[in-house]
Design a protein around this motif. Structure first.
Motif, PDB file in Angstrom:
ATOM      1  N   UNK A 179      78.613  -0.165 100.601  1.00  0.00           N
ATOM      2  CA  UNK A 179      79.578   0.583 101.410  1.00  0.00           C
ATOM      3  C   UNK A 179      78.992   1.961 101.755  1.00  0.00           C
ATOM      4  N   UNK A 180      78.026   2.016 102.650  1.00  0.00           N
ATOM      5  CA  UNK A 180      77.387   3.307 102.971  1.00  0.00           C
ATOM      6  C   UNK A 180      78.349   4.321 103.572  1.00  0.00           C
ATOM      7  N   UNK A 181      79.462   3.848 104.142  1.00  0.00           N
ATOM      8  CA  UNK A 181      80.435   4.774 104.727  1.00  0.00           C
ATOM      9  C   UNK A 181      81.127   5.633 103.678  1.00  0.00           C
ATOM     10  N   UNK A 182      81.041   5.230 102.418  1.00  0.00           N
ATOM     11  CA  UNK A 182      81.674   6.004 101.344  1.00  0.00           C
ATOM     12  C   UNK A 182      80.762   7.103 100.802  1.00  0.00           C
ATOM     13  N   UNK A 183      79.521   7.136 101.273  1.00  0.00           N
ATOM     14  CA  UNK A 183      78.579   8.132 100.781  1.00  0.00           C
ATOM     15  C   UNK A 183      79.080   9.546 101.108  1.00  0.00           C
ATOM     16  N   UNK A 184      79.120  10.392 100.095  1.00  0.00           N
ATOM     17  CA  UNK A 184      79.579  11.760 100.293  1.00  0.00           C
ATOM     18  C   UNK A 184      81.055  11.962 100.052  1.00  0.00           C
ATOM     19  N   UNK A 185      81.830  10.859  99.911  1.00  0.00           N
ATOM     20  CA  UNK A 185      83.274  10.988  99.698  1.00  0.00           C
ATOM     21  C   UNK A 185      83.583  11.624  98.343  1.00  0.00           C
ATOM     22  N   UNK A 186      82.794  11.275  97.312  1.00  0.00           N
ATOM     23  CA  UNK A 186      83.025  11.863  95.994  1.00  0.00           C
ATOM     24  C   UNK A 186      82.784  13.371  96.022  1.00  0.00           C
ATOM     25  N   UNK A 187      81.791  13.777  96.815  1.00  0.00           N
ATOM     26  CA  UNK A 187      81.497  15.198  96.944  1.00  0.00           C
ATOM     27  C   UNK A 187      82.633  15.919  97.672  1.00  0.00           C
ATOM     28  N   UNK A 188      83.184  15.275  98.686  1.00  0.00           N
ATOM     29  CA  UNK A 188      84.298  15.876  99.428  1.00  0.00           C
ATOM     30  C   UNK A 188      85.520  16.036  98.525  1.00  0.00           C
ATOM     31  N   UNK A 189      85.741  15.066  97.639  1.00  0.00           N
ATOM     32  CA  UNK A 189      86.838  15.179  96.679  1.00  0.00           C
ATOM     33  C   UNK A 189      86.647  16.394  95.781  1.00  0.00           C
ATOM     34  N   UNK A 190      85.409  16.612  95.329  1.00  0.00           N
ATOM     35  CA  UNK A 190      85.107  17.774  94.502  1.00  0.00           C
ATOM     36  C   UNK A 190      85.363  19.059  95.272  1.00  0.00           C
ATOM     37  N   UNK A 191      84.981  19.078  96.546  1.00  0.00           N
ATOM     38  CA  UNK A 191      85.176  20.263  97.370  1.00  0.00           C
ATOM     39  C   UNK A 191      86.657  20.612  97.479  1.00  0.00           C
ATOM     40  N   UNK A 192      87.499  19.620  97.756  1.00  0.00           N
ATOM     41  CA  UNK A 192      88.933  19.873  97.897  1.00  0.00           C
ATOM     42  C   UNK A 192      89.543  20.333  96.574  1.00  0.00           C
ATOM     43  N   UNK A 193      89.061  19.762  95.464  1.00  0.00           N
ATOM     44  CA  UNK A 193      89.585  20.142  94.160  1.00  0.00           C
ATOM     45  C   UNK A 193      89.270  21.594  93.827  1.00  0.00           C
ATOM     46  N   UNK A 194      88.093  22.054  94.237  1.00  0.00           N
ATOM     47  CA  UNK A 194      87.663  23.406  93.889  1.00  0.00           C
ATOM     48  C   UNK A 194      88.283  24.470  94.777  1.00  0.00           C
ATOM     49  N   UNK A 195      88.645  24.111  96.011  1.00  0.00           N
ATOM     50  CA  UNK A 195      89.176  25.105  96.948  1.00  0.00           C
ATOM     51  C   UNK A 195      90.413  25.804  96.394  1.00  0.00           C
ATOM     52  N   UNK A 196      91.248  25.083  95.636  1.00  0.00           N
ATOM     53  CA  UNK A 196      92.516  25.642  95.156  1.00  0.00           C
ATOM     54  C   UNK A 196      92.332  26.743  94.120  1.00  0.00           C
ATOM     55  N   UNK A 197      91.103  26.873  93.578  1.00  0.00           N
ATOM     56  CA  UNK A 197      90.880  27.851  92.520  1.00  0.00           C
ATOM     57  C   UNK A 197      90.398  29.206  93.038  1.00  0.00           C
ATOM     58  N   UNK A 198      90.411  29.395  94.359  1.00  0.00           N
ATOM     59  CA  UNK A 198      89.946  30.657  94.916  1.00  0.00           C
ATOM     60  C   UNK A 198      90.896  31.815  94.637  1.00  0.00           C
ATOM     61  N   UNK A 199      92.190  31.520  94.442  1.00  0.00           N
ATOM     62  CA  UNK A 199      93.202  32.574  94.403  1.00  0.00           C
ATOM     63  C   UNK A 199      93.352  33.227  93.040  1.00  0.00           C
ATOM     64  N   UNK A 200      93.124  32.480  91.961  1.00  0.00           N
ATOM     65  CA  UNK A 200      93.361  33.016  90.621  1.00  0.00           C
ATOM     66  C   UNK A 200      92.145  32.759  89.732  1.00  0.00           C
ATOM     67  N   UNK A 201      91.820  33.701  88.823  1.00  0.00           N
ATOM     68  CA  UNK A 201      90.699  33.486  87.895  1.00  0.00           C
ATOM     69  C   UNK A 201      90.818  32.138  87.184  1.00  0.00           C
ATOM     70  N   UNK A 202      89.726  31.409  87.162  1.00  0.00           N
ATOM     71  CA  UNK A 202      89.740  30.025  86.681  1.00  0.00           C
ATOM     72  C   UNK A 202      88.458  29.725  85.926  1.00  0.00           C
ATOM     73  N   UNK A 203      88.564  28.858  84.950  1.00  0.00           N
ATOM     74  CA  UNK A 203      87.389  28.298  84.280  1.00  0.00           C
ATOM     75  C   UNK A 203      87.328  26.808  84.596  1.00  0.00           C
ATOM     76  N   UNK A 204      86.315  26.396  85.316  1.00  0.00           N
ATOM     77  CA  UNK A 204      86.112  24.976  85.615  1.00  0.00           C
ATOM     78  C   UNK A 204      85.127  24.414  84.602  1.00  0.00           C
TER      79      UNK A 204
END
Length: 283
Positions: free
Chosen positions: A132-157
């Motif tokens: 399923x080559x069309x799924x390549x990069x989808x896991x990375x995009x999920x990580x990107x969306x998950x991290x965006x929400x932590x811009x507003x408050x100090x966070x430890x990932x």
């Protein structure tokens, strides 16, 4: 104690699910973080009841709850989560663990983790991506969306970079070049650094070791048999050279993997030395 803290978090998660409004979500996140802090305090109190348990910790100096951190750690046992929560609860913002996507669908646990804003990662195997080559990069995009929400408050990932708990069988199956570690997976932290790189104040390279309870640290922790927890915290700068496009830039990908593998090799040597010093002390 876990039930007393998790039930309010799950109820708050239901409220968050039914009322998808930013003010509600912010209030829910604040409440859930407080409940998780209470859980960490409860765990600390329970561990304190074990008169035989000794902590051997180095590297907590200079930490601040107002900073953003990326914490990477080896993963030996379920006990690791307890140790990280208890040890850092008063030093850095509340831990947000990278979790496998499958946990999102576990009844109650998935909802609680979602309410706590834990980032979920969906990993695809190499064989799946070939089909399923069309799924390549989808896991990375999920990580990107998950991290965006932590811009507003100090966070430890927090990312257990090996992606799984260490066992000798897994070490053999993965053909790990390390004695005490599985090979590190670079994509998750590379994406976190790419999305929040300028936001992170420091990276915390944490090494955990249970030299006297190496085989079953979690069950020993539950039964009061855990005798020694060794933690080494190495604070690293978030260098500009660690920011890049891990998916599309092959040169950056090679550079990042080399950097992480070197870090992991040093960690393996450190764990081996800690075990050896414990054996020598025993004699």
């Amino acid at each position: 104690m876990t039930i007393a803290c998790s039930v309010p978090i799950i109820v708050a998660g239901i409220v968050k699910l039914l009322l998808p409004l930013p003010p509600v979500w912010r209030a829910v996140s604040t409440f859930c973080n407080f409940m998780m802090y209470c859980w960490c305090e409860g765990l600390a109190a329970l561990l304190h009841l074990n008169p035989y348990l000794k902590w051997d910790v180095e590297g907590l100096e200079g930490l601040n709850k107002k900073n953003w951190y990326l914490l990477i750690c080896n993963h030996r046992s379920w006990a690791d989560i307890v140790v990280l929560c208890v040890l850092f609860r008063k030093h850095i913002p509340m831990n947000k663990f990278f979790l496998k996507q499958e946990l999102a669908w576990v009844p109650f646990i998935g909802l609680a983790c979602w309410a706590l804003d834990m980032p979920f990662m969906k990993r695809y195997s190499r064989s799946y991506l070939i089909r399923h080559p069309e799924r390549r990069g989808k896991d990375v995009e999920t990580t990107r969306r998950s991290c965006e929400k932590f811009r507003l408050h100090p966070t430890t990932i927090v990312n257990f970079v090996e992606g799984s708990r260490f066992t000798e069988e897994k070490r053999r199956q993965s053909r790990s070049p390390y004695k005490n570690l599985l090979p590190p997976k670079a994509a998750g932290i590379a994406m976190a650094l790419n999305v929040l790189g300028n936001q992170f104040d420091k990276m915390l390279n944490v090494t955990l070791c249970y030299p006297e309870n190496d085989e079953t640290p979690f069950s020993d922790m539950l039964s009061g048999k855990l005798t020694r927890i060794v933690v080494r915290v190495n604070m690293l700068p978030v260098a500009e050279e660690l920011h890049g496009d891990y998916v599309n830039d092959k040169n950056f990908k090679r550079h990042f993997q080399l950097w992480l593998n070197t870090l992991w090799n040093d960690k393996d040597v450190l764990i081996e030395n800690l075990k050896a010093s414990n054996k020598n002390a025993g004699h």
